[in-house]
Scaffold this motif. Sequence first.
Motif, PDB file in Angstrom:
ATOM      1  N   GLY A 111     -51.435 -55.827 -38.742  1.00 53.55           N
ATOM      2  CA  GLY A 111     -50.038 -55.425 -38.828  1.00 53.55           C
ATOM      3  C   GLY A 111     -49.221 -56.264 -39.793  1.00 53.55           C
ATOM      4  O   GLY A 111     -48.058 -55.955 -40.052  1.00 53.55           O
ATOM      5  N   VAL A 112     -49.803 -57.309 -40.366  1.00 49.57           N
ATOM      6  CA  VAL A 112     -49.051 -58.201 -41.253  1.00 49.57           C
ATOM      7  C   VAL A 112     -48.653 -57.522 -42.567  1.00 49.57           C
ATOM      8  O   VAL A 112     -47.727 -57.966 -43.240  1.00 49.57           O
ATOM      9  N   LEU A 113     -49.299 -56.405 -42.909  1.00 49.76           N
ATOM     10  CA  LEU A 113     -48.968 -55.702 -44.160  1.00 49.76           C
ATOM     11  C   LEU A 113     -47.917 -54.611 -43.967  1.00 49.76           C
ATOM     12  O   LEU A 113     -47.532 -53.967 -44.934  1.00 49.76           O
ATOM     13  N   ASN A 114     -47.442 -54.430 -42.764  1.00 46.60           N
ATOM     14  CA  ASN A 114     -46.545 -53.304 -42.478  1.00 46.60           C
ATOM     15  C   ASN A 114     -45.184 -53.391 -43.154  1.00 46.60           C
ATOM     16  O   ASN A 114     -44.498 -52.380 -43.260  1.00 46.60           O
ATOM     17  N   ALA A 115     -44.798 -54.568 -43.615  1.00 56.21           N
ATOM     18  CA  ALA A 115     -43.466 -54.705 -44.231  1.00 56.21           C
ATOM     19  C   ALA A 115     -43.489 -55.511 -45.522  1.00 56.21           C
ATOM     20  O   ALA A 115     -42.462 -56.015 -45.947  1.00 56.21           O
ATOM     21  N   VAL A 116     -44.663 -55.680 -46.133  1.00 56.30           N
ATOM     22  CA  VAL A 116     -44.766 -56.414 -47.397  1.00 56.30           C
ATOM     23  C   VAL A 116     -45.526 -55.579 -48.426  1.00 56.30           C
ATOM     24  O   VAL A 116     -46.404 -54.793 -48.066  1.00 56.30           O
TER      25      VAL A 116
END
Length: 188
Positions: A111-116
């Motif tokens: 989920g770390v790529l959901n806003a970058v």
Amino acid sequence: MARIAIALTPDFADWECALLMAVARSYLGVEVVTASPDGGIVTSMGGLKVTPDISYAALDPADFDALVIPGGLSWEKGEAPDFTTHVHAFHGGGKLVAGICAAASALAATGVLNAVAHTGNSLGSHSKQPGYSGQAFYRDRPQAVSHDRVITAPGSSPVTFTMEILKALGLWGPQAEAEIAAFSREHR
């Protein structure tokens, strides 16, 4: 001195982290620490047998500036470890996290790529991950992408992957630039 943790999986793609490890350690004085699931020997896709320094359990963000995960066949075989806890501990602690090739999709799963802004082998491989909802931030390009302490790259981009990690860690300077330039001449 900066410290980089490289989380190796069985059948890791040795070329995806080799340039970073060599330039950081040999030319920039960075301490590079390798980890495996249990601290035991792992064999790369190329047959390189590596005796890691530590196990994943010893990956404490307080001790490192970055967590780097190279891709490999573990994901294709369905045998890759879940890096969610480690990725969130590092990123939440203000540390850099980086994944290349299949490991970029492993970052998507956390989920770390959901806003970058990010990239990887393909949007399709990220979209298969249940924790992923960052399709609007995906950049379809052959170079690494760096945004908010997260670096991703397709497997074909170990040079720009290395460059972005060094830049994010404040290690980019004449020495790093000279070393990377020597390795990237073929791609000009």
